[in-house]
Design a protein around this motif. Structure first.
Motif, PDB file in Angstrom:
ATOM      1  N   TYR A  97       0.353  -7.605  -8.409  1.00 29.47           N
ATOM      2  CA  TYR A  97       1.404  -6.777  -8.614  1.00 29.47           C
ATOM      3  C   TYR A  97       2.249  -6.527  -7.433  1.00 29.47           C
ATOM      4  N   LEU A  98       3.333  -6.255  -7.579  1.00 30.73           N
ATOM      5  CA  LEU A  98       4.299  -6.232  -6.568  1.00 30.73           C
ATOM      6  C   LEU A  98       4.621  -4.546  -6.072  1.00 30.73           C
ATOM      7  N   ALA A  99       3.210  -4.061  -5.662  1.00 30.06           N
ATOM      8  CA  ALA A  99       3.139  -2.678  -5.498  1.00 30.06           C
ATOM      9  C   ALA A  99       3.447  -2.580  -3.957  1.00 30.06           C
ATOM     10  N   SER A 100       4.030  -1.323  -3.562  1.00 29.48           N
ATOM     11  CA  SER A 100       4.462  -1.049  -2.180  1.00 29.48           C
ATOM     12  C   SER A 100       4.032   0.217  -1.762  1.00 29.48           C
ATOM     13  N   THR A 101       4.337   0.733  -0.707  1.00 26.02           N
ATOM     14  CA  THR A 101       4.222   2.156  -0.288  1.00 26.02           C
ATOM     15  C   THR A 101       4.784   3.067  -0.891  1.00 26.02           C
ATOM     16  N   ALA A 102       6.042   2.628  -1.523  1.00 28.02           N
ATOM     17  CA  ALA A 102       6.567   3.883  -2.456  1.00 28.02           C
ATOM     18  C   ALA A 102       5.732   4.104  -3.552  1.00 28.02           C
ATOM     19  N   ASP A 103       5.122   2.973  -4.207  1.00 25.27           N
ATOM     20  CA  ASP A 103       4.373   3.301  -5.351  1.00 25.27           C
ATOM     21  C   ASP A 103       3.157   4.322  -5.086  1.00 25.27           C
ATOM     22  N   ALA A 104       2.565   4.008  -3.931  1.00 28.96           N
ATOM     23  CA  ALA A 104       1.452   5.029  -3.573  1.00 28.96           C
ATOM     24  C   ALA A 104       2.055   6.393  -3.288  1.00 28.96           C
ATOM     25  N   ILE A 105       3.236   6.594  -3.001  1.00 30.27           N
ATOM     26  CA  ILE A 105       3.837   7.807  -2.882  1.00 30.27           C
ATOM     27  C   ILE A 105       3.983   8.607  -4.417  1.00 30.27           C
ATOM     28  N   ALA A 106       4.518   7.362  -5.286  1.00 33.20           N
ATOM     29  CA  ALA A 106       4.839   7.907  -6.651  1.00 33.20           C
ATOM     30  C   ALA A 106       3.576   8.204  -7.541  1.00 33.20           C
ATOM     31  N   ILE A 107       2.597   7.467  -7.014  1.00 29.69           N
ATOM     32  CA  ILE A 107       1.294   7.768  -7.709  1.00 29.69           C
ATOM     33  C   ILE A 107       0.628   9.088  -7.135  1.00 29.69           C
ATOM     34  N   PHE A 108       0.779   9.382  -6.018  1.00 31.68           N
ATOM     35  CA  PHE A 108       0.631  10.774  -5.450  1.00 31.68           C
ATOM     36  C   PHE A 108       1.340  11.907  -6.147  1.00 31.68           C
TER      37      PHE A 108
END
Length: 930
Positions: free
Chosen positions: A411-422
């Motif tokens: 998956y093309l996941a990033s730190t922004a995705d971690a923040i969005a999940i939170f």
């Protein structure tokens, strides 16, 4: 006055004010309170549980440390008690199993009978088992009905509905699952109502939010009262299926009273662990004070075997209808509850690590009596559940870890995705009236923020979340707990480096030429490949067939992954050879056994066991099955296997065994009898008929030498009158082989078909029949090449182009395996170079242009030959219907030999051509007559 009288009055008043039918609702609510009161006032302490519930497990740990009972009565099949000790040698989760391969007293279609009871660490029953087995002086008594009674009380339709699905992850297979505390409404309207107003998707999520989380830190009295309350509610709302549950309750209370009477144990020092549904029982045998009798029926004559098999979280979810990932989430909740409550869970000594054992070396808690029962339900029901505050560090850790795991899986996941999940997890929890995001909220947020529109690999984000929160843990049975067969397998594979603790795939190389001592390992691996599912023992290099042995082999072994199947084999025998021999015998004696299957069993007996004795026994059974068959659908398989076996036996010094000769003679007579019917039967395909003819023609020499009559075959062919084009062509080829039809006549018939526009559309079917005839009549291959060449040469494009797809699909569907042989024959017929095509003359054109032999002057070597051997000429004349005999030098048309030769000049020319000094040009009828 009852402790719960105020609560009963409050619920009755609420039903009167708000319910449309207050009488019914009031009765249900008052009945629930009465059930709680009755269960808690029972002299024998009842501990209600839910299956694989972390709240139940946490409450069990607290209560065992506090009460320290001397006797534990557990709702589990009573005949499983002896194998509980083997849990010390296992890695959870595992399942207790009872297995019976030959039912006695049950329908044969139920075989094999199998019952499993999964055990996980985050379950109250495991905590009770570990406490009882680890603590000296504590007795563990299983009081539920035996596994034999499970099937006695299960009609066929109910058993079918209880079977687990057979999937790749369902390690329990089709076994009947036994669980403690099935707390599901079984009332569709209620479940739908709870899910809708709870803003959740499935029952597991509702249970986690509204039962598990509030009860995880509740005191013991609150836990007991709430669990009995829920069990009573679902019991009263369940419409059907309670009769069997009530029989189980009568069984358990009868067993407990018998044990107390026999041992004199103090009920105050006993604990009864059962499902919350059974804690609210209404049977007349409920309680130690009851004296209602109950007769326990005897067990059947079925012989049961017991053992442990690996289980997994996904297997438990599949078999008991839980949401995917719910058991893994429950395990994570259990671990968090243990840390938060600073509890000391019970673990069997054989499973303890050094660190865990040191942590548990604390002083024992003094035994205490149960406190007086107080009404905890009123407060629990009147106030909203206390929800945990947001644990930002935990949620942040989850968000970072899921992004890292997603990147590893494409998956093309990033730190922004971690923040969005939170942030999304907190948002979803708020929309669902939760102060703290649950694992289900986190899972939904991760799917929304990462997966987006596609899955790049084989794992979706939902599966990655399950892995992150604990994963699909798969248990393992230790070596000491394995049955003798499994232990024997691992012992025999020690030379190739296989150990019981292997969980992955091991690649091993066997050089059998330089290390002959590895041949027993090779034999064992081939038997495991035959008996275990695909993937347990997979050969990368090397083969094992009749008369063939590899000098080098390479294997991928995953016995740890398929340990459940290996354990299952241990119930069938002591050694792998015994199991294989039993299965081969069972296969050939099955009511649905066929002759082809019996021949396959003979081949397996020779390939894997090398047992001529067993092969003779199975071969004799194959003869019986062949004679009893009334269908010829298995004829191609029968022909293939008997040819293979005959070739093998002929290559050995012992020669053909007796059963082979009997099989050939029986098959010759059997197929001759069925041949006319098979030709005309519309449901019988052309391939089985061609296989029958292949058997008759291919085995004819052996059959005739053993006493069969060729006339039987000719009569069967003459009585055959097929209508299907393919079978008509097959019959023509058969008559050609028997001499009942000449090739010139066959060629004329096919030429007429190609010239008839009404027959041309069906010509592919005729051609398919001719191609199928290549096996029984190998000499037909040049004629088929000729026939195809004429079709492509004579048919116009307007006919050929629409006709060609039908030809291709017909040949591909009915004779695909014979096309390579036809292609090789065409390669021998046609010129190999392009330049030679223009001057090439087809061989069938040369045959057609040969003229009859010329009649020349009398005399010649042919006449001398006939004069020297008059008896041979008489025999030839007799075969052709002329019985007058030899006429010495009597010219004239009235002499038999002269008339015969005049009628067949080509035969005389061919006879003269066989002589080196003669030629057809020098031969005439007159010379022969002289």
């Amino acid at each position: 006055m009852s402790t719960f009288s105020p609560l009963r009055e409050q619920l009755t008043e609420a039903a009167t004010r708000f319910a449309a039918d207050p009488g019914v609702v009031a009765d249900i609510l008052a009945g629930i309170v009465d059930d709680v009161d009755r269960a808690l006032r029972e002299e024998l302490e009842i501990f209600p549980v839910c299956h694989h519930s972390p709240a139940s497990a946490l409450a069990m740990v607290r209560r065992l440390h506090e009460k320290q009972p001397r006797v534990i009565y557990l709702e589990l099949c009573e005949d499983l008690r002896p194998i509980l000790e083997e849990l010390r040698n296992c890695t959870l989760p595992v399942a207790l199993q009872a297995w019976a391969g030959e039912p006695d007293g049950f329908p044969a279609t139920w075989a094999p009978l199998s019952v499993v009871a999964p055990i996980t660490e985050a379950s109250a029953e495991y905590q009770a088992i570990a406490y009882a087995l680890n603590t000296p002086g504590v007795e563990l008594v299983l009081v539920d009905r035996s596994t034999d009674h499970v099937f006695q009380w299960s009609p066929g339709q109910e058993r079918d509905s209880a079977d687990g699905g057979e999937t790749e992850e369902a390690l329990h297979g089709d076994a009947v699952g036994i669980e403690i505390g099935d707390l599901r409404p079984h009332f569709a309207e209620l479940e739908e109502h709870l899910l809708h107003h709870g803003k959740v998707r499935h029952w597991s999520e509702w249970w986690d939010q509204y039962v598990e989380q509030p009860l995880a830190g509740a005191d013991y009295d609150t836990y007991r009262q709430v669990m009995v309350l829920i069990g009573s509610l679902f019991r009263r709302l369940r419409r059907t299926g309670t009769d069997r549950d009530e029989d189980r309750e009568r069984y358990m209370w009868t067993r407990m009273r018998e044990h107390l009477a026999a041992t004199g144990s103090d009920p105050a020092q006993c604990l009864y662990v059962c499902g919350a549904f059974h804690a609210a029982s209404h049977v007349e045998q409920f309680g130690l004070a009851a004296d209602a009798p109950y007769e326990i029926t005897p067990r059947s004559a079925t012989v049961w075997q017991y053992g442990l098999i690996p289980s997994s979280h996904s297997a438990i979810e599949e078999q008991f209808g839980l949401a995917a990932g719910s058991v893994s989430i429950a395990a994570a909740t259990w671990a968090k509850g243990v840390r938060r409550g600073k509890l000391r869970p019970f673990v069997l000594k054989g499973q303890q690590t050094a660190k865990a054992a040191a942590a548990r070396k604390t002083k024992a808690i003094a035994q205490s009596e149960s406190p007086p029962v107080a009404d905890q339900l009123s407060g629990f029901l009147s106030r909203p559940p206390r929800l945990d505050d947001l644990d930002e560090s935990e949620l942040l850790e989850w968000s970072v870890d899921i992004v890292r795991l997603a990147r590893r899986n494409g998956y093309l996941a990033s730190t922004a995705d971690a923040i969005a999940i939170f942030e999304t997890s907190i948002l979803l929890a708020g929309m669902r009236n939760r102060a703290r995001p649950t694992p289900y909220d986190f899972q939904d947020a991760a799917i929304t923020c990462i997966e987006k529109d596609h899955v790049p690999g084989r794992r979706d984000v939902r599966r990655l979340c399950e892995i992150l929160l604990g994963g699909d843990r798969i248990g393992q049975v230790g070596y000491a707990a394995l049955p003798p067969l499994a232990q024997n397998v691992f012992d025999r594979l020690t030379p190739v480096g296989v150990v019981p603790t292997d969980r992955g795939v091991r690649r091993t190389l066997l050089d059998l030429e330089s290390d002959p001592h590895l041949r027993p390992c090779s034999d064992l691996l081939w038997m495991l490949r035959r008996l275990l599912p695909v993937g347990a023992a997979r050969p990368i290099m090397g083969t094992r067939e009749l008369g063939e042995r590899s000098i080098q082999e390479s294997w991928d072994l995953a016995l740890g992954k398929y340990q459940r199947d290996l354990v299952q084999l241990g119930y069938e025998g002591v050694t792998i050879e015994q199991v294989l021999e039993q299965r081969l015998r069972r296969a050939v004696n099955d009511p649905d056994a066929t002759a082809a299957g019996a021949l396959a069993a003979v081949e397996d007996a020779l390939v894997y066991l090398g047992s001529a004795r067993l092969a003779d026994e199975l071969g004799a059974r194959a003869v019986e099955l062949l004679a009893a068959e009334r269908s010829v659908d298995e004829a191609p398989e029968v022909l293939r296997r008997i040819r293979l076996l005959l070739n093998y036996f002929r290559s050995t010094g012992a020669g053909l065994p007796q059963w082979c000769g009997t099989f050939v003679t029986a098959g010759y007579a059997h197929y001759c009898t069925l041949l006319p019917t098979a030709f005309t039967d519309e449901e019988t395909g052309v391939r089985p008929v061609a296989a029958m003819l292949g058997f008759l023609f291919g085995m004819e020499n052996l059959a005739l030498s053993l006493g069969c009559d060729h006339t039987q075959l000719e009569l069967a062919v003459r009585q055959s009158h097929p209508e299907a084009p393919a079978k008509v062509a097959l019959l023509w080829a058969t008559r050609l082989q028997l001499g009942l039809l000449t090739q010139a006549e066959l060629r004329a018939r096919c030429d007429d078909m190609l010239a008839n526009p009404l027959v041309v559309p069906a010509f592919p079917q005729y051609l398919s029949g001719f191609v199928q005839a290549m096996d029984p009549v190998p000499t037909l291959k040049p004629f088929i090449v000729e026939l195809l060449s004429k079709a492509f040469g004579r048919l116009p494009d307007s006919v050929l182009l629409p006709w060609l797809p039908t030809l291709i699909t017909t040949l591909r569907g009915q004779a695909a395996e014979l096309i390579p042989a036809l292609t090789r024959e065409a390669g021998r017929t046609f010129p190999g170079e392009r330049a030679a095509v223009e001057s090439w003359t087809p061989p069938w054109a040369k045959t057609a242009s040969v003229a009859p032999a010329a009649v020349v002057a009398p005399g010649g070597p042919a006449s001398d030959l006939l004069r020297a051997h008059p008896s041979a000429c008489d025999a030839l004349a007799g075969l052709l219907g002329h019985e007058d005999g030899w006429q010495e030098f009597a010219p004239g048309p009235n002499r038999s030999v002269t008339a015969l030769l005049e009628r067949h000049p080509l035969a005389a020319a061919a006879l003269a051509a066989m002589l080196p000094e003669a030629s057809p040009a020098g031969l005439s009828v007159a010379s022969v007559a002289r």
